[in-house]
Design a protein around this motif. Sequence first.
Motif, mmCIF file in Angstrom:
data_model
loop_
_atom_site.group_PDB
_atom_site.id
_atom_site.type_symbol
_atom_site.label_atom_id
_atom_site.label_comp_id
_atom_site.label_asym_id
_atom_site.label_seq_id
_atom_site.Cartn_x
_atom_site.Cartn_y
_atom_site.Cartn_z
ATOM 1 N N ARG A 69 -7.519 -6.814 2.094
ATOM 2 C CA ARG A 69 -8.966 -6.689 2.089
ATOM 3 C C ARG A 69 -9.519 -6.759 3.515
ATOM 4 N N LYS A 106 -11.586 5.051 -4.283
ATOM 5 C CA LYS A 106 -12.675 4.391 -3.591
ATOM 6 C C LYS A 106 -13.692 3.837 -4.587
ATOM 7 N N ARG A 156 -8.211 -16.388 6.361
ATOM 8 C CA ARG A 156 -9.169 -15.293 6.376
ATOM 9 C C ARG A 156 -10.364 -15.639 7.251
ATOM 10 N N GLN A 168 -11.855 -13.639 10.386
ATOM 11 C CA GLN A 168 -13.237 -13.139 10.371
ATOM 12 C C GLN A 168 -14.053 -13.740 11.506
ATOM 13 N N ARG A 220 -12.268 0.968 -6.522
ATOM 14 C CA ARG A 220 -12.169 -0.254 -5.754
ATOM 15 C C ARG A 220 -13.540 -0.909 -5.614
ATOM 16 N N LYS A 221 -14.527 -0.060 -5.331
ATOM 17 C CA LYS A 221 -15.881 -0.582 -5.204
ATOM 18 C C LYS A 221 -16.310 -1.261 -6.490
ATOM 19 N N GLU A 256 -14.370 -4.533 -6.900
ATOM 20 C CA GLU A 256 -14.755 -5.556 -5.934
ATOM 21 C C GLU A 256 -16.203 -5.975 -6.120
ATOM 22 N N LYS A 284 -7.927 -5.923 6.256
ATOM 23 C CA LYS A 284 -7.558 -4.696 6.964
ATOM 24 C C LYS A 284 -8.140 -3.459 6.318
ATOM 25 N N LYS A 285 -8.780 -3.628 5.172
ATOM 26 C CA LYS A 285 -9.367 -2.516 4.420
ATOM 27 C C LYS A 285 -8.331 -1.429 4.142
ATOM 28 N N PRO A 313 -6.106 1.021 1.871
ATOM 29 C CA PRO A 313 -6.487 1.722 0.639
ATOM 30 C C PRO A 313 -5.671 1.255 -0.563
ATOM 31 N N THR A 349 0.826 -1.204 0.000
ATOM 32 C CA THR A 349 0.000 0.000 0.000
ATOM 33 C C THR A 349 0.860 1.254 0.000
#
Lengths: 870, 870
Positions: B554, B801, B339, B343, B804-805, B808, B556-557, B559, B165
Motif C-alpha cells: 500500500r 483500479k 508504516r 510516512q 482496489r478503490k 480500500e 509503495k502503491k 498494483p 505483485t
Amino acid sequence: MASGGEAQRALQYEQTLMYGRYTQDLGTFAKDEAARLRLQRGDGEGGTPRPRRPSELLEYTQGRCAPCRVCALQCQQFLVSKVGEDWVFLILLGLVMALVSWAMDFAIATCLQAQKWMYGGLDTNVMLQYLAWVTYPTVLITFSAGFTQILAPQAVGSGIPEMKTILRGVVLKEYLTLKTFLAKVIGLTCALGSGMPLGKEGPFVHIASMCASLLSRFLSLFGGIYENKARNIEMLAAACAVGVGCCFAAPIGGVLFSIEVTSTFFAVRNYWRGFFAATFSAFIFRVLAVWNKDEETITALFKTRFRLDFPFDLQELPAFAVIGIASGFGGALFVYLNRKIVQFMRRQKTINRFLMKKRLLFPALVTLLISTLTFPPGFGQFMAGQLTQKDTLVTLFDNQTWAKQGVSDEFEYLGILEAWHHPRSNVFITLVVFILMKFWMSALATTIPVPCGAFMPVFVIGAAFGRLVGESMAAWFPDGIHTDSNSYRIVPGGYAVVGAAALSGAVTHTVSTAVIVFELTGQISHILPVMIAVILANAVAQSLQPSLYDSIIRIKKLPYLPELGWGHHEKYNVRVEDIMVRDIRYVTLNCKYRDLQHVLQSTKMKSLPLVESAESMILLGSIERAQVGALLSHQLSPQRRLQALQQKALAEDGHQLSDAGIRFQISTETSSGAPARAAPRKPLKPALKRVPSSLAETPPAGTADHTGIALKSLFCASTSAEPTEEEMDLGEKMSPSEILDWEEQQLDQPVDFSSAKIDPAPFQLVEHTSLHKTHTVFSLLGLDHAYVTSIGRLVGMVSLKELRKAIEGSLTAKGVKVRPPLASFRDSTASAGEPDTTALRQLWDRHQHHPMPREAGPGGDDGEDTPRGQ
Amino acid sequence: MASGGEAQRALQYEQTLMYGRYTQDLGTFAKDEAARLRLQRGDGEGGTPRPRRPSELLEYTQGRCAPCRVCALQCQQFLVSKVGEDWVFLILLGLVMALVSWAMDFAIATCLQAQKWMYGGLDTNVMLQYLAWVTYPTVLITFSAGFTQILAPQAVGSGIPEMKTILRGVVLKEYLTLKTFLAKVIGLTCALGSGMPLGKEGPFVHIASMCASLLSRFLSLFGGIYENKARNIEMLAAACAVGVGCCFAAPIGGVLFSIEVTSTFFAVRNYWRGFFAATFSAFIFRVLAVWNKDEETITALFKTRFRLDFPFDLQELPAFAVIGIASGFGGALFVYLNRKIVQFMRRQKTINRFLMKKRLLFPALVTLLISTLTFPPGFGQFMAGQLTQKDTLVTLFDNQTWAKQGVSDEFEYLGILEAWHHPRSNVFITLVVFILMKFWMSALATTIPVPCGAFMPVFVIGAAFGRLVGESMAAWFPDGIHTDSNSYRIVPGGYAVVGAAALSGAVTHTVSTAVIVFELTGQISHILPVMIAVILANAVAQSLQPSLYDSIIRIKKLPYLPELGWGHHEKYNVRVEDIMVRDIRYVTLNCKYRDLQHVLQSTKMKSLPLVESAESMILLGSIERAQVGALLSHQLSPQRRLQALQQKALAEDGHQLSDAGIRFQISTETSSGAPARAAPRKPLKPALKRVPSSLAETPPAGTADHTGIALKSLFCASTSAEPTEEEMDLGEKMSPSEILDWEEQQLDQPVDFSSAKIDPAPFQLVEHTSLHKTHTVFSLLGLDHAYVTSIGRLVGMVSLKELRKAIEGSLTAKGVKVRPPLASFRDSTASAGEPDTTALRQLWDRHQHHPMPREAGPGGDDGEDTPRGQ
C-alpha cells in the motif's frame, strides 16, 4: 418475512447467475445474508424487544435475582448473535469431532481388549482359542457390513473419493445425512474393533464432513446464514482437515493432507478455517486423553525417542532414497491390486451373483481368512499376529535395534515387542512375512463393504518395510557408518518413520504424509530423509498409477474430473473444437413456443443456450430447462385458455368492453348489468377461485410436471377418447378439437421471454482453447458446462462429460492416440491465429456488403459458416 | 525456423486469447511447446544427425576412444533433451540457491567475526572500541545503500511485496534482472554483515525468484520451452518456496509460507514443484555445512534440546495463549510503527529534501544511532548488545532456566549466554530492555533503503518476549505447575519458540511460521502451544492491521488487489454496477478509421472493447491498443499512399493494367514496356526496396511510434512548414495538401479488421455481480480488467483500479461508509432479479416491434438504454 424470503430466493438465483455452478464462491451469500440480517436487526428491531420483556417484568417483581437474569439473557442474546460467526461453528465442529474420535478410540480399544482377553482366557485349548480368535472379528465385521447395508449403504468405504466429488461441486445424494453419519460411526467402530487391517482416517474425513453438514443444519435454526451451498462447501473443506486432524492429533498435517486429497485449487484465505478447527479438535482430542489419565500431558500419538544430536548420517541417505523408490513401486502395486480385486469381484458373475444374494458372506469369508492367518499360535506367530495396529506401530517406531540387541530389558513395551522375535526364526523373516501378508490382506480387506480406510494399514506396512531396511542397515554397519571418533549407531526406528511416510504418500499421492508422521511421532529430526523418500515415492507412484482415491473414483464412476498427471504431453495438443458437441439445441430470442416444445423434447440438458437468432447465433445467455418448461406451460395454461375463450365470446357477442376479466365474470356468473369500472380486476376473483379448485386434482403430480400436463393435454386430446377430469371441467366451454386448435395457435405465437430468468453470462470458451486450459478453468471455477463461442456466435458446448472422456481417452490409450482424429485435419503451425480473423472477416464482410442480413436473409449463406471450424 | 517462430508467436497470442492476462495458466504452452518440439524432433530429425557426424568420423580414425565419445555425446544429447523437464530446472534452482545462501551466510559470518575481532582487539581503549563498533556497520550499511542505489534501486527492501505483485500477473520492470540480483546479493550481504537488526528471509524470496528468472533465460538457450510467461510464473512460485526453504533449511515451512504470503489461490498440482525444489535446496544447504565441518550431520539450524517426555503442562496453556494474544497486538503495532516511520520520512518535506540530496545520510544516521545504543560497554550491556542475531536466538532457545539456575556451567555456549546476565541487573530487566529497544530499532532499521527483511528481527523479538514470559513462569512456579509425584520444571526455551512463531506470524499474517519454527528448532513437541499462539496472534493482528507485506504494497502503491479481510460485511452489498466505469471508449465493427483515431487519442486503455455497432453494443471481443494503432498506421502508411498515387496516375493516364505494383514500378523506374504478367508481385521489389531505405531514418524512434508517425504526418502537414525527410522523398509525387486530402479520405473509409488479432472472449461480468465475487474472480483468474455486459451488450468496464478503490474505500472508512453512495439508490430486496429481465424485454420488444432496427434505426431510442442501469 415474505419479502425476506423473496430476497433470499433472488440472491440464490443471483449466485448461479455467473456460471452454472460456481462452487468457489466463498461464502459471498452467507456474508451477504449476514449483512442483511444485521441491517434488518439494526433497522427493524423486530425480534429483540420481545425476549426482553419478561426480564424487565422480573426486575420489578423479584429484585435481587433479576440482574443476574438480565445478564444471562444478554449473554444468551450475544451468543445467539455470535452463532453466525464462522469461528463458533468451527469450535463446535472441532469439539464434536474430538469427542467422536476419542469415544470411538475408546470403544475400539475396548473391543480389541475384549478379544485379547477372550483369547488369553482360553489358553488351555487351542481349538477354543482359534474359535474365539476367528469368530469375534467375523461377527463384528458381519454386523458392521449388515448394519451399514441396512441403515445407509453410502457409508461404505473410505469417503474421501465422495468428499472430493462433493467439494468439486457435485451433489451426491444421501452422503451427508444423519443416517449415514450413524451408520459410518457405528460401522467403523465395529470394523476397527475387529482388528482387521483397516484404517480410520478416510472415514473420519467423511464423518467430519457429515458432522459439519449436520451442525450447519442445526445452527441454521438460529438464523438463515447456514442455508447456503457455497458456505457449506467451504465448511466441508475445513471439516476434512478436522477429520484428519483429530484422527491423528495432527492439525498441520491434517490441513495439508485434506487440501492435497480433496482440492484442485485452494483459496489461501480459507486456510485459517482448517487450521483453526483442526488445531482445536486435535487439542481437545489429546486433552481428553490427559483427563482420562491415559497420558500425563499432551504429547504425540506415537511418540518416538530418537536421539536429537545425530539423528542420521549423511551416508545413510541412499538407503532412505531406496526406501522412497521402493515405496513408490509398492504404493502403485497396492492401488493396482486393490482395483484388480474389486474388478475381479465384479466381473465374476457367478461369484458375484452368489455374493449378492448373501451380502454378508463376502465380508465374513474375508475376515475368516485373514483372522485365520493371523492366529498367533498358527501362522500368526511368524508375522506378529497378536499385535494390534497400534501396538505394531509403537513397536516399529521403537528406537532400539532388534537384530543386534535383541529385546532390550529396559524397554517398557517388553511384552508386545517379543511378538517380533520368534524363537525359531529371526526378525528379518518375521518382518518380510509381515509385509508380504499384510500387503495383500490390506488390499483385500479394504474392499469389504464396511466403513473403512486404507491409510493406516498402508502406513503400518510402510513402517514395517522401513524397519526392515533399517534393521538390515544396522546389521550391515553394526557400529554406524560414521568412522570418526564418536560413532553413532543406526536407528532403525527412523527408517520405519521414513518408510511409513513414503508408502502412505505413494498410495495417496500426497507429500503431506511427511508432516503427518512428524506430528504423529512428535519428532521432526528426520525431516530430510522423510522429505526425500516421500518425494521419490510420489514421483514413482504418480507415474505408474492414479492415487487410491482417484482409483476408487474411477471404479465408482463418480462425476469427477480426472487430474492431468505429469508428462501427458500428447493431450495438450487437443483443443476445445476437437471435443465440443457441435449439434446443440438452442432457444432463439424470436422463436415460437412450438420451437421451445421441440427443444425440450429433443434434449435433456439442464440449461439451454439463448441465441439472438438462428442465423446470427449470437449467444445472449442461458436459460434453465425448468424456466423454458414454465414458459411453455404458462402459454398453454387453462387460465389463458379460459381468457381466450372469454375473449372469443366477447368478440362473438359483439361487446366492446376492454377488460376481459370483467366480461368473463359476467358471462359465467351471469350477473346482470356492467359492474363498476373503478376496480376492474377485482370481479375476476370468483371466477379464478373456481378454476384453481377444478385444477386442484391434477397438481399433486408435482410441480415439475407442469409442462407435462400441458403437453399431455395437447397430445392426448387427439389420441385418447376419454376426456380427463380437467378437460371435463373446461369442456363445457371448449371442445377437445377447439382446445387443440387453440393450443396449435398458441404454439405458433412468438415466445415472451420477459418473465423468464436468464443467466446473462454463461461461461464461454473459444474454439482454440486447449484441453489443458479448459481443464484448468473447469476445475478452477467448478463449472459443469461451458459454451464455445466464436466472436459472440455460439458454435458448440463442452460439458464435464466430454472433458472427462477426452482426458481419459488420451490417458488410457497412451502413446497411441497422440492426437485425436479430429486434430489431424488441422495444420497446427499455420492456422493457429487465423480462424478468428476469418470468422471476423466474414462478420465484417456481412456488415460491408449486405448491411442487414441478420433478419432479412434466409439464413442459408450464414448457416454454412458454423461448421467452418472443422 | 521461420514457421516455428511464427507458430510460437501464434501460441503466445493464443495464450492471451481467453482473458486479458491469464496468469494461472499452468504451463499449458510450455507443454504445448514441448509436445511440438518433441513432434518436430520425431518427424524431422533436423538437428540430431549433425553432431553425430564428427563422432562417426572419429570411429574410423581413432578406434579405441571413439565409443567413449559416442557415449559422451549421447549422454549430452540426453541431458539436453531433458533440460526441458521441470525437475532439471528445479534441481538447478535448488542447487544454485543453496550455494548462494551458504556463501552469503559464510560471508556474513566473516563480516560479523571481523567486527567482533576488531572490537575485541581494541579492548584497551573504550573510545577506539566505540569508534570501531560504530564505524564498521555504518560503512557497511552506507556501502550497501549506495551500491544498491547505483546498481539497481529495485533491490531495496524485502522483495516479498513485489513478488506478490508479480505472481499476481503484473509485470514490474527491472525486478528480475541480473543487475538487481547482483545488487541484492551484495547489498544484503553487507547489510546483514553490519549486525543491524535486519533479516534475510524476504530478500531471499526475491533472490530466488531472480535466480529462477535468470536460470529460465539461460536454459532457454537450449530450447524454446522456457520462453513462456505462464510457466515462468509457475516457476517463480516454486522459487519463492526455495527462497524461504534454503534460508531457514525449512522446506515444508518454506512452501507453506511462500504460499500464504504470495498466493491468493493455489493450484494443488503445483505443490510438488515447491516441495521438490525447497527440499533439494535445504538439503544442499545443510550438506554444505556438513562438508565445511560446521556440523557433524544434517540437523536443524537452531537445534533445541527440550525434553521429550513432558514438553509442557496442560496448565501452562493459558500462558501460551497470553503470548499469542500479546504477540498479535505487538505484531500489529510493529506494522503500524513501520508504516508511520516511512510516512513520516516522506511527509517531512525539509527532512526529505535534505535526505534526498544526501541519499546515504539517512542509512548512516540510523546505523549510527542503533550501533551506538547497542555498544556493549555502553547501553548495550543492558540489552545483550554484543550478541549477533544468531547468537541471540541460540541463547533464547536454550533449555535452561536463566532466572533460577543462573548460567549453567555445563552449557557449551557459556560465553554468549553471559550477555544476558548483567551483574547489576537481572535477566528480566535485560529481556524487557532488549524487547523494547529492538522493537523500535527493527521497525526503524527495516526502513533503511538497503536489501533487508523484517522476518528475522521480529522472530528474535518474539523469542525474547516468549522467553520473558517463560522466565516469569519459571520464577513463579519454581518446581513446575504439576503437583503429582514427578514434577517437571518449566522450560522457558519452549516459550521462546512459541513467542517467536506467534510474533512473526502476527507481522506476516501467516500460520506457517509454526511449521518454520519446528523445522528451525528440529523439535515439534510444542506443536499445540505454538499452533494456539499463532492462531490467536493472527486473529488479533489481522483484525487490527494489514500484514507487513500488504502494508508495504500500500505504501509503495503497487498494483495489487487487497485481500478481503474477515468480517468486512459492509462491502458485500456493493455490486459491479456501483463501481464500474460506464463511459468507456469502444471500437465498433463498422467504424471508420477516423473513429479509431479518436478512440486512441481519448483513452489510455491497453485493450479496447470491440462492439457490433454503437446501437446494439453487443460485445464481440477486445482488441489490443497496439493492434488498433497498427491498423491505423497501415491505413495511412506511405506504401498505401504510393499505391494510391500510382492508381491515380493510372487513372489519369487511362491505362487499364490491373496490377498496381507493376504500374508503379514502371512509373518510378521508367522501364520500357510492360513486364511479364507471370510474376506480378516480383517487379514491385525494387520500388519497395527504395521506400524502406527512405523510411530508415524515422523508425529508430521505436515500433510503438508507428501510429505516431502516421498521425504526425497527418497533423504536421498542415501546421509545420518544413517538410520532413520522409515527406521530402514522397513529396515528389504528392504535395502536403494532397497528402492531407488523401489521409482525410482514408480516414473516412470503414475499418478492415481482417488483419487484426482480436481476443474473442474477454472476461465478462454482469451488473449484479457482487464486489466479493468480482474480487474472487479477479484474483482467481489474475484478470486486470473485465467488461460488464448485459445480455451481450457492453455496459461498462471494471479494472483492477476501480476494484482496489472500492475495496480500500470501504476498508479505510470502516463503519462510516456502510454502503457506497451509489448503492443507496438501489432497493436491495426488490430489484434483485428484475433488471436482467427488463433489459431482455427491451431486446425482445425490439425484435417484436421493429424486426431489424439495428442497422436501420438511427440509434436514438436504443442509445437511451445504455445508462438505464443507474
